[in-house]
Design a protein around this motif. Structure first.
Motif, PDB file in Angstrom:
ATOM      1  N   ASN A  47       6.282   3.362   2.772  1.00  0.00           N
ATOM      2  CA  ASN A  47       6.417   2.309   1.767  1.00  0.00           C
ATOM      3  C   ASN A  47       5.177   2.276   0.887  1.00  0.00           C
ATOM      4  OD1 ASN A  47       8.946   0.579   2.540  1.00  0.00           O
ATOM      5  ND2 ASN A  47       7.912   1.004   4.465  1.00  0.00           N
ATOM      6  N   LYS A  73       8.692  -5.751   6.355  1.00  0.00           N
ATOM      7  CA  LYS A  73       9.188  -4.404   6.069  1.00  0.00           C
ATOM      8  C   LYS A  73       8.952  -3.454   7.234  1.00  0.00           C
ATOM      9  CE  LYS A  73       8.862  -4.065   1.016  1.00  0.00           C
ATOM     10  NZ  LYS A  73       8.116  -3.422  -0.106  1.00  0.00           N
ATOM     11  N   THR A 111      10.275  -5.295  11.462  1.00  0.00           N
ATOM     12  CA  THR A 111      11.408  -6.210  11.345  1.00  0.00           C
ATOM     13  C   THR A 111      11.691  -6.891  12.675  1.00  0.00           C
ATOM     14  OG1 THR A 111      12.370  -4.725   9.702  1.00  0.00           O
ATOM     15  CG2 THR A 111      13.805  -6.428  10.612  1.00  0.00           C
ATOM     16  N   GLN A 126       2.241  -8.617  -0.372  1.00  0.00           N
ATOM     17  CA  GLN A 126       2.609  -7.211  -0.220  1.00  0.00           C
ATOM     18  C   GLN A 126       1.393  -6.301  -0.103  1.00  0.00           C
ATOM     19  OE1 GLN A 126       6.305  -5.926  -2.284  1.00  0.00           O
ATOM     20  NE2 GLN A 126       5.842  -7.564  -3.725  1.00  0.00           N
TER      21      GLN A 126
END
Length: 450
Positions: free
Chosen positions: A135, A181, A184, A226
């Protein structure tokens, strides 16, 4: 007994007023349009104002009330451009700047007494790998003061310890969205993630902060949820330190038969952002000026940084929105004024049309007060009806604006009540003159006029 008689009289007058309004429905509706639009404008305006105030307060919480933000300006000079200063080694040396670095941050903290905290940041766009999933993330090198300055709380785990920071240990604090992300349904605490080529242990998860797209755009705020945060020393040791390669980036070339030409160094600054927290908001401007002079001196008079004071930007936004609200208030006031004039005109026309009715009322014993009350009841009913419709239009308008433009609107009971009361007062005030005009007609004169 007197109260009972008064109530009966009021009831009778309002019944007659309703009958008179029903007789001319369309004309009454046109008369009430000014009141409708005026009330709707007041409600919508206050809803937009409340939403703007809430947004500004939330943005203030994000940027900090007493913060000064310094951002570096990378060297993007076109290598084909020549200046007179580049014609000599002396001029060239004056133009050289070491860039914004940790030493600048330490000097500001040490030498300026009004400074409470200093928070340097180094930011890198990279990727994180966990369980075979990759990611994109922002890796941010920070000092422990960063979390205080940015008003960030830890939801799980703890902040970096002094030992971890001083020894460049591979630890990190992650945003809430990163945890969702990568892990989970699990807790990220104590687990390891691979950010680029380095394995980092998660020691904390920050509390989720809601940051609007507008705040990110206007104030340059990242979505902190984030990001992955590591000690700044860990970043410099294990990832990247631009200061080490400054000499290479500042290399220059010379034409065989021409003057020395400077090659742009790109982003030669060691840090990407420096946030200064001042003890007192009254000292913001003076502190910013002192910092500007200090940095210019340390950077050989090269202005390769930009200083902004977020609270001043927000105050400017607030001032702009206040002007906008004032304009809306004037428009709403004009609409209400026109509505009041419309009520007065229609009531004067009604007086002329109903002179026979007025004469009969006076002939059978109605007093001037009875006639005044009759016509005032009609004007108040028109304004009350217009006010109710205006409230509905205003509430719908506020929701439509929020959906269509994305501007947050907050309705309040106070704004609805204030607009409704103003509408009733408008009807009462502008109905007095026609009512008195009707009451002044003598019974015989009124009957003869027919």
């Amino acid at each position: 007994m007197i109260d009972k008689i008064l109530l009966e009289k009021l009831k009778s007058n309002f019944t007659e007023a309703i009958h008179a309004i029903e007789t001319n429905k369309f004309r009454t509706f046109l008369t009430a349009l000014g009141i409708i639009f005026g009330v709707a404008a007041v409600i919508t305006m206050l809803a937009i104002g409340n939403g703007a105030e809430k947004e500004i307060l939330s943005q203030l919480e994000l940027v900090g009330v007493n913060n000064i933000v310094i951002t570096p300006i990378p060297d993007e000079k076109d290598p084909e451009d020549n200046t007179e200063e580049e014609n000599s080694e002396k001029s060239e040396s004056k133009k050289f700047s070491k860039g914004l670095d940790i030493i600048d941050a330490n000097k500001i903290a040490k030498l300026i007494p009004t400074v409470k905290n200093v928070s340097p940041e180094i930011i890198m766009n990279t990727y994180v790998i966990n369980n075979g999933k990759q990611n994109s993330v922002k890796l941010v090198g920070v000092k422990s003061t960063f979390f205080d300055v940015a008003n960030i709380a830890i939801e799980k785990g703890k902040f970096f310890s002094e030992y971890q920071g001083n020894n460049a240990l591979p630890v990190c604090i992650i945003g809430r969205k990163v945890e969702k992300k990568l892990f989970t349904g699990q807790s990220a605490l104590g687990k390891h993630i691979k950010v680029k080529d380095v394995w980092l242990q998660v020691v904390g998860v920050i509390e989720e902060k809601l940051i609007s797209d507008k705040a990110q755009e206007n104030l340059g705020i990242r979505d902190l949820n984030q990001d992955i945060y590591i000690p700044i020393k860990t970043f410099l040791v294990r990832y990247r330190d631009r200061k080490i390669i400054t000499d290479n980036l500042s290399a220059s070339s010379r034409k065989p038969d021409g003057p020395k030409k400077r090659i742009p160094r790109g982003n030669y600054h060691q840090i990407d952002k420096l946030t200064i927290q001042v003890s007192n908001s009254n000292e913001l401007k003076a502190t910013a000026e002192v910092i500007s002079r200090m940095l210019k001196r340390r950077h050989n008079d090269v202005l390769d940084f930009e200083i902004t004071i977020p609270i001043q930007l927000l105050k400017q936004q607030q001032k702009t929105k206040q002007i906008f609200n004032i304009v809306l208030s004037i428009i709403a006031g004009i609409s209400l004024l026109i509505g009041g004039i419309g009520i007065m005109n229609i009531m004067l026309a009604s007086v002329l049309e109903r002179t026979k009715e007025i004469g009969i009322m006076r002939a059978i014993g109605a007093t001037e007060e009875d006639v005044i009350l009759q016509f005032l009841s009609e004007s108040v009913l028109i304004s009350v009806g217009g006010g109710i419709i205006g409230i509905i239009v205003g509430v719908l308008g506020a929701y439509i604006i929020e959906i269509a433009s994305g501007i947050e609107t907050i309705l309040s009971i106070n704004s609805i009540l204030i607009s409704f009361v103003i509408a009733v007062i408008i009807g009462l005030v502008f109905g007095i003159f026609p009512a008195k005009s009707a009451a002044n007609k003598r019974p015989i004169e009124a009957l003869r006029s027919e």
